[in-house]
Design a protein around this motif. Structure first.
Motif, PDB file in Angstrom:
ATOM      1  N   GLY A   3       0.827  -1.198   0.000  1.00  0.00           N
ATOM      2  CA  GLY A   3       0.000   0.000   0.000  1.00  0.00           C
ATOM      3  C   GLY A   3       0.855   1.238   0.000  1.00  0.00           C
ATOM      4  O   GLY A   3       2.058   1.206   0.247  1.00  0.00           O
ATOM      5  N   THR A   4       0.205   2.367  -0.314  1.00  0.00           N
ATOM      6  CA  THR A   4       0.898   3.652  -0.317  1.00  0.00           C
ATOM      7  C   THR A   4       0.893   4.232   1.084  1.00  0.00           C
ATOM      8  O   THR A   4       0.043   3.912   1.913  1.00  0.00           O
ATOM      9  CB  THR A   4       0.201   4.611  -1.301  1.00  0.00           C
ATOM     10  OG1 THR A   4       0.942   5.815  -1.382  1.00  0.00           O
ATOM     11  CG2 THR A   4      -1.214   4.917  -0.850  1.00  0.00           C
ATOM     12  N   THR A   5       1.867   5.101   1.359  1.00  0.00           N
ATOM     13  CA  THR A   5       1.887   5.762   2.670  1.00  0.00           C
ATOM     14  C   THR A   5       0.857   6.885   2.686  1.00  0.00           C
ATOM     15  O   THR A   5       0.412   7.372   1.632  1.00  0.00           O
ATOM     16  CB  THR A   5       3.272   6.353   2.959  1.00  0.00           C
ATOM     17  OG1 THR A   5       3.546   7.408   2.029  1.00  0.00           O
ATOM     18  CG2 THR A   5       4.339   5.280   2.858  1.00  0.00           C
ATOM     19  N   LEU A   6       0.495   7.308   3.894  1.00  0.00           N
ATOM     20  CA  LEU A   6      -0.488   8.381   4.018  1.00  0.00           C
ATOM     21  C   LEU A   6       0.030   9.664   3.400  1.00  0.00           C
ATOM     22  O   LEU A   6      -0.721  10.385   2.719  1.00  0.00           O
ATOM     23  CB  LEU A   6      -0.835   8.588   5.506  1.00  0.00           C
ATOM     24  CG  LEU A   6      -1.785   9.742   5.831  1.00  0.00           C
ATOM     25  CD1 LEU A   6      -3.091   9.610   5.065  1.00  0.00           C
ATOM     26  CD2 LEU A   6      -2.047   9.801   7.333  1.00  0.00           C
ATOM     27  N   ALA A   7       1.310   9.986   3.607  1.00  0.00           N
ATOM     28  CA  ALA A   7       1.872  11.216   3.041  1.00  0.00           C
ATOM     29  C   ALA A   7       1.809  11.191   1.520  1.00  0.00           C
ATOM     30  O   ALA A   7       1.436  12.183   0.878  1.00  0.00           O
ATOM     31  CB  ALA A   7       3.306  11.411   3.523  1.00  0.00           C
ATOM     32  N   ASP A   8       2.167  10.043   0.912  1.00  0.00           N
ATOM     33  CA  ASP A   8       2.104   9.943  -0.552  1.00  0.00           C
ATOM     34  C   ASP A   8       0.665  10.035  -1.039  1.00  0.00           C
ATOM     35  O   ASP A   8       0.380  10.630  -2.090  1.00  0.00           O
ATOM     36  CB  ASP A   8       2.738   8.628  -1.010  1.00  0.00           C
ATOM     37  CG  ASP A   8       4.249   8.627  -0.837  1.00  0.00           C
ATOM     38  OD1 ASP A   8       4.830   9.736  -0.751  1.00  0.00           O
ATOM     39  OD2 ASP A   8       4.839   7.530  -0.781  1.00  0.00           O
ATOM     40  N   ASP A  35       4.649  20.837   6.024  1.00  0.00           N
ATOM     41  CA  ASP A  35       4.557  20.148   4.735  1.00  0.00           C
ATOM     42  C   ASP A  35       3.606  18.975   4.889  1.00  0.00           C
ATOM     43  O   ASP A  35       3.026  18.756   5.964  1.00  0.00           O
ATOM     44  CB  ASP A  35       5.943  19.695   4.253  1.00  0.00           C
ATOM     45  CG  ASP A  35       6.700  18.918   5.324  1.00  0.00           C
ATOM     46  OD1 ASP A  35       6.070  18.036   5.957  1.00  0.00           O
ATOM     47  OD2 ASP A  35       7.898  19.193   5.538  1.00  0.00           O
ATOM     48  N   LEU A  36       3.442  18.200   3.835  1.00  0.00           N
ATOM     49  CA  LEU A  36       2.480  17.100   3.861  1.00  0.00           C
ATOM     50  C   LEU A  36       2.927  15.950   4.750  1.00  0.00           C
ATOM     51  O   LEU A  36       2.088  15.199   5.261  1.00  0.00           O
ATOM     52  CB  LEU A  36       2.234  16.606   2.425  1.00  0.00           C
ATOM     53  CG  LEU A  36       1.430  17.581   1.558  1.00  0.00           C
ATOM     54  CD1 LEU A  36       1.387  17.100   0.110  1.00  0.00           C
ATOM     55  CD2 LEU A  36       0.016  17.745   2.101  1.00  0.00           C
ATOM     56  N   THR A  37       4.212  15.820   4.957  1.00  0.00           N
ATOM     57  CA  THR A  37       4.685  14.792   5.888  1.00  0.00           C
ATOM     58  C   THR A  37       4.265  15.129   7.309  1.00  0.00           C
ATOM     59  O   THR A  37       3.804  14.260   8.070  1.00  0.00           O
ATOM     60  CB  THR A  37       6.216  14.661   5.810  1.00  0.00           C
ATOM     61  OG1 THR A  37       6.595  14.297   4.480  1.00  0.00           O
ATOM     62  CG2 THR A  37       6.723  13.604   6.779  1.00  0.00           C
ATOM     63  N   VAL A  38       4.387  16.397   7.672  1.00  0.00           N
ATOM     64  CA  VAL A  38       3.925  16.838   8.990  1.00  0.00           C
ATOM     65  C   VAL A  38       2.414  16.674   9.107  1.00  0.00           C
ATOM     66  O   VAL A  38       1.890  16.225  10.144  1.00  0.00           O
ATOM     67  CB  VAL A  38       4.330  18.300   9.243  1.00  0.00           C
ATOM     68  CG1 VAL A  38       3.715  18.821  10.541  1.00  0.00           C
ATOM     69  CG2 VAL A  38       5.848  18.426   9.280  1.00  0.00           C
ATOM     70  N   LEU A  39       1.697  17.009   8.033  1.00  0.00           N
ATOM     71  CA  LEU A  39       0.236  16.854   8.049  1.00  0.00           C
ATOM     72  C   LEU A  39      -0.140  15.391   8.234  1.00  0.00           C
ATOM     73  O   LEU A  39      -1.060  15.063   9.007  1.00  0.00           O
ATOM     74  CB  LEU A  39      -0.350  17.397   6.744  1.00  0.00           C
ATOM     75  CG  LEU A  39      -1.877  17.263   6.595  1.00  0.00           C
ATOM     76  CD1 LEU A  39      -2.597  18.011   7.704  1.00  0.00           C
ATOM     77  CD2 LEU A  39      -2.327  17.769   5.220  1.00  0.00           C
ATOM     78  N   ALA A  40       0.555  14.496   7.551  1.00  0.00           N
ATOM     79  CA  ALA A  40       0.256  13.073   7.685  1.00  0.00           C
ATOM     80  C   ALA A  40       0.512  12.589   9.111  1.00  0.00           C
ATOM     81  O   ALA A  40      -0.270  11.812   9.665  1.00  0.00           O
ATOM     82  CB  ALA A  40       1.106  12.272   6.695  1.00  0.00           C
ATOM     83  N   THR A  41       1.604  13.068   9.710  1.00  0.00           N
ATOM     84  CA  THR A  41       1.889  12.690  11.101  1.00  0.00           C
ATOM     85  C   THR A  41       0.792  13.170  12.026  1.00  0.00           C
ATOM     86  O   THR A  41       0.351  12.456  12.934  1.00  0.00           O
ATOM     87  CB  THR A  41       3.243  13.279  11.534  1.00  0.00           C
ATOM     88  OG1 THR A  41       4.256  12.802  10.645  1.00  0.00           O
ATOM     89  CG2 THR A  41       3.577  12.886  12.953  1.00  0.00           C
ATOM     90  N   ARG A  42       0.317  14.387  11.782  1.00  0.00           N
ATOM     91  CA  ARG A  42      -0.739  14.949  12.624  1.00  0.00           C
ATOM     92  C   ARG A  42      -2.050  14.191  12.433  1.00  0.00           C
ATOM     93  O   ARG A  42      -2.808  13.976  13.382  1.00  0.00           O
ATOM     94  CB  ARG A  42      -0.907  16.432  12.278  1.00  0.00           C
ATOM     95  CG  ARG A  42      -1.601  17.244  13.343  1.00  0.00           C
ATOM     96  CD  ARG A  42      -1.567  18.716  12.986  1.00  0.00           C
ATOM     97  NE  ARG A  42      -0.225  19.274  13.076  1.00  0.00           N
ATOM     98  CZ  ARG A  42       0.078  20.517  12.734  1.00  0.00           C
ATOM     99  NH1 ARG A  42      -0.864  21.311  12.244  1.00  0.00           N
ATOM    100  NH2 ARG A  42       1.303  20.967  12.865  1.00  0.00           N
ATOM    101  N   ILE A  43      -2.349  13.809  11.205  1.00  0.00           N
ATOM    102  CA  ILE A  43      -3.576  13.048  10.923  1.00  0.00           C
ATOM    103  C   ILE A  43      -3.592  11.747  11.701  1.00  0.00           C
ATOM    104  O   ILE A  43      -4.633  11.309  12.193  1.00  0.00           O
ATOM    105  CB  ILE A  43      -3.687  12.778   9.410  1.00  0.00           C
ATOM    106  CG1 ILE A  43      -4.071  14.058   8.664  1.00  0.00           C
ATOM    107  CG2 ILE A  43      -4.712  11.676   9.123  1.00  0.00           C
ATOM    108  CD1 ILE A  43      -4.010  13.917   7.157  1.00  0.00           C
ATOM    109  N   GLY A  44      -2.424  11.108  11.825  1.00  0.00           N
ATOM    110  CA  GLY A  44      -2.353   9.804  12.474  1.00  0.00           C
ATOM    111  C   GLY A  44      -2.179   9.840  13.975  1.00  0.00           C
ATOM    112  O   GLY A  44      -2.080   8.777  14.594  1.00  0.00           O
ATOM    113  N   SER A  45      -2.182  11.028  14.580  1.00  0.00           N
ATOM    114  CA  SER A  45      -2.028  11.096  16.038  1.00  0.00           C
ATOM    115  C   SER A  45      -3.306  10.625  16.727  1.00  0.00           C
ATOM    116  O   SER A  45      -4.412  10.798  16.217  1.00  0.00           O
ATOM    117  CB  SER A  45      -1.689  12.515  16.475  1.00  0.00           C
ATOM    118  OG  SER A  45      -2.789  13.381  16.281  1.00  0.00           O
TER     119      SER A  45
END
Length: 747
Positions: A3-8, A35-45
């Motif tokens: 599967g793809t990562t959340l950031a991608d 950036d979107l990597t930070v957004l993805a980390t925040r989404i998964g908290s």
């Protein structure tokens, strides 16, 4: 299956999808992600996932839990696997979860953040943790007692407490069902007192319903259609009754403010006094107490012996039109960050919860209250809910994770309180209540004013000394009638009763018998009965025969016999009355105290001024400076344009991270004093026409971010084109905190 990562996956979404995501989950945008990597980390908290789940309905939560059953937090799961667990089409629900980034990936590989299991349910769908080796376990040899244990745990929760888990025994030595199941490996020992049913065994026990009972549709809501005008008129009557009770409470506490308890709030005895004086039950009295404080009409005087005292704002409220009075109190109820429904219950320490007690504070109460009212507002005008229990069930299905353990009680309390306030009537939302929700207090007051019948300028005097007001009286007439008569019953038509005490009250306030006769003659549509005329005249003959003035104070009377009677009364000694002439007495006490003491002794003295006219000695009531109404600060929602700008900056940050390998160049505090890596970077961008992602602090000290194409760098200033707005901006270099090159694609 990979599967793809959340950031991608986020990078593959268009801007409108990201804007919708930030609107659905506003916590993701605060502070703005780099950036979107930070957004993805925040989404998964865990915290963010938990907040996002608060707005999910029962079906959406069930689908999310089903994905956890399939271990979508560990590996991608095909939509077909999920479909097999449900009897309904879950594709729309998956799209909803995907829009909120609680699920990502295409239909061949759905994933959910690893924190979802902890945020939603450690035992999704009531199933235990997986033991893959039990996938082919044979349950055919189990006894009936063992099956009963498995069935109970399979129904959820999958854990149980038992002393039988304390010792490891073989199947031959096992004597209880728990021991047998542990020996067979069909239960898992978690500790000396806890056993858990593995997921594979739970699914086998559930058979054709692996997820248990799924409530896929909203429960039915029985409604009754009423005439909207009837609902509005009934609510208008309640609004006027609310204003009357608030006025009565302010008058009561102006004369005798209650003490503030050491623990805060108002005592039980005072609450009962309020209920008795206003002729209401204690629950309504408690609500009134909460409302006058939240509306800023009453406040804690603080100091050595604090009391609950009306504020100066109460005077403005008392002189306002009825519709504006109501709107102020109704808005205070809507914004009340407390739960009056808890009053009378006991806390964890078995202490009684009093009105205004700090234990009633609930910051989320206004939000929960509006959720109930919004559900009623979604119904057509005049549509009433027959059963509050059904409404609670509907709201529980729509957001089962909201409200906590008081979730269903909050619905009932809101309906009861809303009816008392006049926002609801006959189980439906009134027009003024609907306007209050959507437009605020001002328009709601106008809507109520339009709905209320015009004030009437007359009354109906009855032979039994009752006075009927066939509607809302004009303010001046209402004040005069309230002075000479007491309210006996209120409603669409208010009934007053005239008696000797009420007539004497009017005389004490300076009215004459002739003025009272003229009042009833001019304002009554029915003939004035002789009994009322006689009552006024008889009371007038006795009133004021004994007259007092301020000397310390004095009393005079043309009748020496009456003066002698006063001197002989025990009250004369307490008031230190002394005869200075056959018809004159004096006292060192203030006139008001002497007059009140003699009235309490059964006499009917009147106070007179220097010109001999009767004075009104009634106290105006205590007041303290207003402290303002407790307001709920609702953060303004960003517009789509603002969210769109945020998305563009996040994408720019993503491109900058890709260009620089994730590194940023920090600006030193002495920038401009000599060469630096950052200055070189900005000058290089100016030469090559490249964009730069700039972090800076504006003149108000607020951190911000912009994509700039530098044109001039030097003299302590960066000057360039702001890509988002297409205008030239200047940035003092000492306010820039970091900078990074971005790709040319900055649209």
């Amino acid at each position: 299956m990979s599967g793809t990562t959340l950031a991608d996956w986020l990078r593959a979404q268009d801007d409108s999808a990201l804007v919708a995501l930030l609107r659905a989950r506003p916590d993701l945008a605060t502070p703005p992600p780099a950036d979107l990597t930070v957004l993805a980390t925040r989404i998964g908290s865990r915290a963010s996932v938990s907040r996002a789940c608060e707005d999910l309905d029962t079906l959406a939560l069930s689908v999310l839990e089903a994905l956890l059953v399939l271990d979508a937090d560990v590996r991608p799961v095909a939509l077909e696997e999920l479909d097999r667990l449900f009897d309904v089409d879950v594709r729309p629900t998956v799209r909803l979860l995907r829009d909120r980034a609680l699920v990502w990936g295409d239909d061949s590989g759905l994933s959910t953040p690893p924190a979802t299991r902890d945020a939603v349910n450690p035992f999704p769908c009531g199933l235990g943790r997986s033991v893959p080796s039990l996938a082919d376990a044979d349950l055919g040899a189990l006894g009936e007692d063992e099956r009963r244990v498995l069935a109970a745990l399979a129904a959820g929760p999958p854990v149980g407490q038992t002393k039988d888990a304390a010792h490891v025994v073989s199947l031959a030595n096992a004597t209880t069902p728990i021991q047998k199941l542990l020996a067979r490996g069909l239960l898992v020992r978690r500790d000396a007192l806890t056993v858990e049913l593995p997921r594979e065994i739970g699914l086998k026990m559930r058979g054709e319903r692996p997820l248990g009972e799924i409530k896929a549709t909203e429960p039915p809501l029985t409604t009754v259609q009423r005439e909207p005008s009837t609902v509005d008129n009934t609510g208008g009557g309640e609004a006027l009754e609310l204003c009357r009770h608030v006025e009565g409470l302010l008058t009561l506490w102006s004369d005798e403010p209650p003490a503030v308890l050491r623990s805060g709030g108002v005592g039980v005895r005072e609450l009962r006094r309020v209920a008795k004086e206003l002729d209401v039950d204690e629950r309504r009295a408690a609500l009134l107490v909460e409302l006058v404080v939240n509306a800023g009409l009453v406040a804690d005087s603080e100091g050595g012996e604090p009391e609950w005292v009306p504020t100066t704002q109460a005077d403005s409220w008392l002189t306002a039109a009825p519709e504006h009075r109501w709107a102020a109190v109704a808005q205070a109820w809507l914004d009340l960050p407390r739960l009056p429904g808890l009053i009378g219950q006991r806390d964890d320490r078995d202490r009684l919860l009093n009105p205004l007690a700090p234990e009633l504070n609930r910051p989320g109460a206004p939000r929960d209250r509006r959720r109930v009212l919004d559900a009623l507002a979604a119904l057509p005008p005049g549509t009433a809910v027959s059963d509050v229990t059904e409404l609670a069930a509907v709201l529980a299905w729509r957001a089962p994770r909201r409200g906590g353990r008081l979730r269903d009680e909050l619905v009932r309390w809101t309906v009861d309180e809303g009816t008392s306030v006049g926002v609801l009537a006959l189980g439906a939302l009134t027009a003024q209540g609907r306007t209050l929700l959507s437009e605020g207090a001002g328009p709601a007051a106008k809507r109520l004013g339009d709905a209320l019948p015009a004030p009437v300028d007359h009354v109906l005097v009855q032979a039994d000394l009752t006075v009927v007001a066939p509607g809302r009286l004009e303010p001046e007439l209402a004040e005069e009638i309230a002075l000479v008569a007491d309210v006996e019953s209120a409603g669409g038509a208010t009934v007053y009763r005239v008696h000797e005490g009420s007539v004497r009250r009017a005389f004490d306030a300076g009215r004459t018998a002739a003025e009272l006769h003229e009042l009833f003659r001019a304002k009554s549509k029915t003939p004035v009965p002789q009994s009322l005329t006689y009552l006024i005249d008889d009371t007038a003959r006795k009133h004021g025969r004994l007259r007092g003035g301020a000397a310390g104070s004095f009393l005079r009377c043309d009748d020496p016999v009456l003066v002698a009677e006063v001197v002989a009364h025990p009250a004369a000694e307490r008031l230190e009355l002394r005869r200075i002439a056959p018809t004159v007495l004096v006292s060192p006490y203030p006139l008001a105290e002497v007059v009140d003491g003699l009235r309490a002794a059964g006499f009917a003295p009147a106070a007179e001024g220097p010109d001999g006219r009767v004075l009104d000695l009634r106290a105006a009531g205590r007041r303290i400076p207003g402290k303002g109404r407790r307001r709920v600060v609702v953060p303004s929602l960003p517009s789509d344009e603002q969210l769109g700008e945020l998305v563009r900056l996040v994408r720019a940050g993503d491109r900058a991270a890709a260009t620089t390998g994730g590194a940023r160049v920090a600006v030193p505090g002495h920038l401009g004093a000599g060469p630096s890596a950052t200055l070189d970077l900005l000058q290089r961008a100016a030469r090559e026409g490249r964009g730069v992602l700039v972090d800076f602090v504006d003149s108000h000290g607020t951190a911000a971010r912009r994509v700039i194409k530098p044109q001039v760098v030097g003299g302590g200033v960066l000057e360039g084109v702001d890509v988002s707005y297409g205008e030239v901006r200047r940035f003092p270099l000492h306010r820039i905190t970091s900078a990074a090159l971005v790709e040319d694609d900055t649209e």
